[in-house]
Design an enzyme around this catalytic site. Sequence first.
Site, PDB file in Angstrom:
ATOM      1  N   GLU A   1     -14.089   4.267   4.919  1.00  6.91           N
ATOM      2  CA  GLU A   1     -12.753   3.684   5.000  1.00  6.91           C
ATOM      3  C   GLU A   1     -12.001   4.259   3.817  1.00  6.91           C
ATOM      4  O   GLU A   1     -12.521   4.290   2.702  1.00  6.91           O
ATOM      5  CB  GLU A   1     -12.814   2.163   4.902  1.00  6.91           C
ATOM      6  CG  GLU A   1     -11.442   1.523   5.029  1.00  6.91           C
ATOM      7  CD  GLU A   1     -11.425   0.042   4.650  1.00  6.91           C
ATOM      8  OE1 GLU A   1     -10.536  -0.663   5.137  1.00  6.91           O
ATOM      9  OE2 GLU A   1     -12.274  -0.404   3.868  1.00  6.91           O
TER      10      GLU A   1
ATOM     11  N   ASP B   1     -16.954   1.076   2.483  1.00  7.80           N
ATOM     12  CA  ASP B   1     -15.778   0.217   2.383  1.00  7.80           C
ATOM     13  C   ASP B   1     -14.778   0.731   1.345  1.00  7.80           C
ATOM     14  O   ASP B   1     -15.172   1.115   0.236  1.00  7.80           O
ATOM     15  CB  ASP B   1     -16.239  -1.201   2.004  1.00  7.80           C
ATOM     16  CG  ASP B   1     -15.080  -2.149   1.850  1.00  7.80           C
ATOM     17  OD1 ASP B   1     -14.377  -2.378   2.856  1.00  7.80           O
ATOM     18  OD2 ASP B   1     -14.868  -2.654   0.740  1.00  7.80           O
TER      19      ASP B   1
END
Lengths: 535, 535
Positions: free
Chosen positions: B295, B258
């Site tokens: 990400e 993330d």
Amino acid sequence: MKVGAWYVGGDRCQFTVWAPSAERVCVKIVDPAERVLPMQPIEFGYWQLTEQIAPGTTYLYQLDGKLERPDPASQSQPQGVHGASQTIDHNTFTWGDREWSNLPLSELIIYELHTGTFTPEGTFDAIAERLPYLKELGVNAIEIMPIAQFPGDRNWGYDGVYPFAVQDSYGGVDGLKRLVDACHQQGMAVLLDVVYNHFGPEGCYVGDYAPYYIDKYQCLWGNALNFDGAASYAVRNYFIENALYWLETFHIDGLRLDASDNIFDLNAKHFLQELAEANAELSARCGRPFYLMAENDLSDVRVTRTAEQGGYGLDAQWNDAFHHCVHTVLTGEQSGYYKDYGTFEQLAKAYKQGFVYSWDYSPDRQRWHGSDSSDLPGQNMVVCIQNHDQVGNRILGDRLTQLVSFDALKVAAAALFMAPNIPLLFMGEEYAEEAPFLYFVSHTDPELIAAVRAGRKKEFAHFHQEQDYVDPESMEAFDRSNLQWETSQQGKHQVMFSLYQHLIQLRRTIPALKQLNKQNLEAIGLPEERVLLLH
Amino acid sequence: MKVGAWYVGGDRCQFTVWAPSAERVCVKIVDPAERVLPMQPIEFGYWQLTEQIAPGTTYLYQLDGKLERPDPASQSQPQGVHGASQTIDHNTFTWGDREWSNLPLSELIIYELHTGTFTPEGTFDAIAERLPYLKELGVNAIEIMPIAQFPGDRNWGYDGVYPFAVQDSYGGVDGLKRLVDACHQQGMAVLLDVVYNHFGPEGCYVGDYAPYYIDKYQCLWGNALNFDGAASYAVRNYFIENALYWLETFHIDGLRLDASDNIFDLNAKHFLQELAEANAELSARCGRPFYLMAENDLSDVRVTRTAEQGGYGLDAQWNDAFHHCVHTVLTGEQSGYYKDYGTFEQLAKAYKQGFVYSWDYSPDRQRWHGSDSSDLPGQNMVVCIQNHDQVGNRILGDRLTQLVSFDALKVAAAALFMAPNIPLLFMGEEYAEEAPFLYFVSHTDPELIAAVRAGRKKEFAHFHQEQDYVDPESMEAFDRSNLQWETSQQGKHQVMFSLYQHLIQLRRTIPALKQLNKQNLEAIGLPEERVLLLH
């Protein structure tokens, strides 16, 4: 985008300033004949005005009809950091260095000096008078500690607040040009130390204009400069234009980028890479190389690797590890960051590879540190046995002269010129100067003065030294840091000078020393015998 | 260094915790039979104890005889984030996936799901029951939104505070293992979304143990985690061990990292590179690949370039630009970051190159952005037309279904599977789910609840939408976000499902689509005709 005031033909001067949130910006002519001249907004938050103005005119920018501030890209601050800026016509100087084409990077032998304390006069012109001495010594490049306008007239230079303005007390624009011109005519290169990681704490008004700072990162001096946030394009441009300014307008041959690890930029293209690209373009245009050399605390090969290799593409970086190895082996010191050094194996690694920490655990940093530099060309690193930081950031500002025997000094000198890297001397080292190089400032803000005193004491707490220290604000700190030229040709000082002469001569003539070839070098540390074998 | 409580043979459990400034650390057994067991200091500030303890025992660590805290590396929190930790014996689970060897990266077709709202039951076991449905659809990998223990039982997962503990309300350790095992036995890979950039705001006690945070950098959630400061070695180790834990102990096939741009690390070796090295070692040891997919907001090729190329060496990264291009072309939206997109040329560039901003000026970011990805393999990027963020970070949580016509939805689906990258679907997309995916939390701290409400409103101010929003703390926000399975096989939903089935089938069989070869792809945008030509 060129920023600041530039003569574009005759007396027509073009003013450009970045003030993206202002609704109105004017040039306020201060002297002669006070006038307020409205600027036009152009792209990206810049404002511009071209006007017939005599060189030497002083001016301020007026923001939204209220705030009046000096130009962040001022080229001259004749009344100091709080005063008006002054227009400079660079076309009036006649250069005599047309033959100059810079020196090969690998052949540089650098002499670092501080303009204020190198000579009793403390000016560029006084440096120029000493060039025959430096030629006699054998160095072929001077590296001038930062000369961007700072508060008062005593400062190492890292508190500069007008990166484009030449310190007036040193001799201003023309003084610096005369020095560079003289160096080039005598076959010497000129490197300039520039500070792109912060502005000094007094006289800095850039925050009134635009988001030069970002609060996402804290650098060593507080909020970091905005190299990767919203509107960072103009901060990047400001410093890139600054670099080009010194190289192109002042014929400077290379820049030393102070503490480049404190330029925080996580963008896909790092500021240093963009700077290197701009430098490469300029070099191509001018037909001679300019060098970018970074001080960088990270022992990171990315600094000099090419963009294709994922690097920034600078020409060289300072390898402090070399200094620390020599220093600890000779002095036995183990306080502060010296606790990471002290063995002959490390010294051998500094010769053979470069970085001593190549992703190894550093007790001082309490983390793994550095990268493997064994395949970097030797000329990618600048090494020294003393420099302004390593001497001046000691509480007593004591040079190696004060710490080790005369014989050990000689060993250190030999160690320096045996390194397959670019050697750097700190002024006075060549004759075993005994005067300290202390930390000195001449701020005027009382709160700031108190903070500097407190901060300095705190910094030295790290080294666990209890001695009292010389107040940085005092004239004494400055005066005691002046070179004692009168001793330089006497007794042991003369002996050391001759040794340096001889070592530099060897360095410049013996192929094994001249070629900086790490592959052909073997370095073996024999700790029992306290010997380092190099062959 | 393995951290947490691990059974090392029989009922012998080894506890390891990092508490570098503590003078005394004990394991306090809570249940059964309260006891306090002193630990031994080992290297680098870690403490260790091996003791005969039945699996399922709950415990706390006691710091300096005072503070009692859950284990930062707790593998189970049966009483939630504020309760005691629990020992887990991983040897008791019998795996049935010995034949499994993961799928080739380039063949992955990923289905992103949120455990709590994917099924009415909200558990891993309930996901396992839907695998035949997913097989029928044709996807071959599920990507599970974060499942690290978070406060309460309603959360997207990004507020997790025990990265090693499987959310108890989802089914805990054994539930997750059963799901992974079932997936593998049905030929499906399992990817897990992990959060290494911050801890959630409630129930996080790591700060009581050690310097997990650093104030040098501010990440999106406040002080950044300490990836490069003093003692950062143990923070890096903690997250690397976490990655290995999922891959090795849970047979997870890959991790989605993330917001990896909020992992601030300026060291010579970036944490992501060190993580990739550890992953490569594990892959070699296990004889099958594990994938790391980041990400990353920077459009930076370094993420997937090899270390030799100056990169971090991850396998893939999300390319949000593809989503933004499709979304803006279809919806015409221009608010917030969508102002950077909207043209067919950009969409063509997303297909042909990948990143749409390759060091171009971004109006939204107000800076130059990104890097040239034209030479990156197509499989280095994951693309989508919807995902949890792009849907859920809208004030109404509205899916594309609510924004464009049914025909446009079909075009979007086709656009996705034509991309020479790894496609990712967001649960429900395949049958044109109309329920929103709202932001929901179940914090218990009143101040925090108020702050979340205020922050959420502020975030949406950026999009200049004035509508009221559903309170993230409400059951309504969670309930409305549940998939409406009952509609999925009806009318137009069934039509869309068939289209997705068909497109996936084409994708998996037609070589031109399957091979992700950007070099053989031509993408031409015809804005007048509102057509994108791909051939």
